[in-house]
Design a protein around this motif. Sequence first.
Motif, PDB file in Angstrom:
ATOM      1  N   SER A  97      -8.347   8.072  -7.310  1.00 61.96           N
ATOM      2  CA  SER A  97      -7.393   7.442  -8.229  1.00 61.96           C
ATOM      3  C   SER A  97      -8.127   6.842  -9.424  1.00 61.96           C
ATOM      4  O   SER A  97      -8.217   5.608  -9.555  1.00 61.96           O
TER       5      SER A  97
ATOM      6  N   GLU B  17       5.560   2.512  -8.995  1.00 60.41           N
ATOM      7  CA  GLU B  17       4.422   2.878  -8.151  1.00 60.41           C
ATOM      8  C   GLU B  17       4.801   3.854  -7.031  1.00 60.41           C
ATOM      9  O   GLU B  17       3.921   4.479  -6.427  1.00 60.41           O
TER      10      GLU B  17
ATOM     11  N   PHE C 261      -8.109  -1.490  -7.629  1.00 64.41           N
ATOM     12  CA  PHE C 261      -7.816  -1.841  -6.245  1.00 64.41           C
ATOM     13  C   PHE C 261      -8.350  -3.236  -5.948  1.00 64.41           C
ATOM     14  O   PHE C 261      -9.499  -3.542  -6.260  1.00 64.41           O
ATOM     15  N   SER C 262      -7.515  -4.066  -5.335  1.00 65.92           N
ATOM     16  CA  SER C 262      -7.975  -5.384  -4.911  1.00 65.92           C
ATOM     17  C   SER C 262      -8.918  -5.221  -3.724  1.00 65.92           C
ATOM     18  O   SER C 262      -8.987  -4.149  -3.099  1.00 65.92           O
TER      19      SER C 262
ATOM     20  N   GLN D  57       0.846  -1.192   0.000  1.00 64.84           N
ATOM     21  CA  GLN D  57       0.000   0.000   0.000  1.00 64.84           C
ATOM     22  C   GLN D  57       0.880   1.240   0.000  1.00 64.84           C
ATOM     23  O   GLN D  57       1.768   1.383   0.845  1.00 64.84           O
TER      24      GLN D  57
ATOM     25  N   GLY E 233      -7.923   0.609   2.780  1.00 66.89           N
ATOM     26  CA  GLY E 233      -8.118   2.029   2.524  1.00 66.89           C
ATOM     27  C   GLY E 233      -9.422   2.588   3.052  1.00 66.89           C
ATOM     28  O   GLY E 233      -9.484   3.752   3.448  1.00 66.89           O
TER      29      GLY E 233
ATOM     30  N   GLN F  13      -6.925  -4.228  -0.697  1.00 64.94           N
ATOM     31  CA  GLN F  13      -6.539  -2.814  -0.692  1.00 64.94           C
ATOM     32  C   GLN F  13      -7.713  -1.917  -0.332  1.00 64.94           C
ATOM     33  O   GLN F  13      -7.546  -0.929   0.382  1.00 64.94           O
ATOM     34  N   LEU F  14      -8.892  -2.265  -0.804  1.00 61.02           N
ATOM     35  CA  LEU F  14     -10.081  -1.483  -0.459  1.00 61.02           C
ATOM     36  C   LEU F  14     -10.411  -1.625   1.026  1.00 61.02           C
ATOM     37  O   LEU F  14     -10.816  -0.648   1.668  1.00 61.02           O
TER      38      LEU F  14
ATOM     39  N   ARG G 209      -7.229   3.368 -11.527  1.00 60.75           N
ATOM     40  CA  ARG G 209      -6.428   2.415 -10.768  1.00 60.75           C
ATOM     41  C   ARG G 209      -7.308   1.298 -10.234  1.00 60.75           C
ATOM     42  O   ARG G 209      -8.365   1.547  -9.651  1.00 60.75           O
TER      43      ARG G 209
ATOM     44  N   ALA H 283     -12.370  -0.495  -9.897  1.00 56.44           N
ATOM     45  CA  ALA H 283     -11.760   0.797 -10.220  1.00 56.44           C
ATOM     46  C   ALA H 283     -12.848   1.783 -10.609  1.00 56.44           C
ATOM     47  O   ALA H 283     -13.935   1.389 -11.053  1.00 56.44           O
TER      48      ALA H 283
ATOM     49  N   LEU I 219     -12.245   5.582  -4.389  1.00 55.39           N
ATOM     50  CA  LEU I 219     -12.091   5.271  -5.811  1.00 55.39           C
ATOM     51  C   LEU I 219     -11.910   6.540  -6.643  1.00 55.39           C
ATOM     52  O   LEU I 219     -11.134   6.556  -7.609  1.00 55.39           O
TER      53      LEU I 219
END
Length: 243
Positions: free
Chosen positions: A169, A73, A174-175, A45, A182, A178-179, A172, A224, A166
Amino acid sequence: MAPRITVVEDEEALSILLRYNLEAEGYAVDTIARGDEADLRLKEQVPDLLLLDWMLPGLSGVELCRRLRARPETERLPIIMLTARGEESERVRGLSTGADDYVVKPFSTPELMARVRAMLRRVKPERISSQLVAGDIDLDRETHRVRRAGRELKLGPTEFKLLEFLMQSPGRVFSREQLLDGVWGRDIYVDERTVDVHVGRLRKAVNRGRQRDPIRTVRGAGYALDETFTAAPARAGVRTETV
């Protein structure tokens, strides 16, 4: 979502002080004590800004900075280096490895907070702006209101955070993991399938009739905000800026 700042500092008292002051400013803060652990975590992340100590166990801050700049990244990740080395040659060395700013210990906490704010305004204006706009969707962070083509949407707190995350970005992917990190945070255990449920609720609230779905599902990868949606012309009377 509040801007996320990662602090890599092995001195516990200073790490606690930085977390306290950054959270008081409204930032989401992660703290890491080792350079090698930070190297792994930052692959999972990427924060909005990194406060990085020069001398760290496992991997030095200078070497970590070099590695971050070598990765696509993190090549533009804002980095403020913290160090007890105040000589000009050491400051030059720190900046030459890719650090954006250099703060010598002991430092003034208000000054450091001002530097953090200034850097975020310069390199991540969308993270501190009160409004995010994508296509015909307008999200206001201060009033917690979302409008699409002028019509106010009724979103729950989690759906609001998910859309905000969302919109920061576009394009992009996001898995689910990751969500979860975040939107829900690392300290809260939630099953990954919960993400699917809330994405479904968000879609139901955002899309009416034949309106285009702004959320793109990438099979086997995640979700995304469709970058082509952010560039689509908005309806009359609605602004067309993109985030």
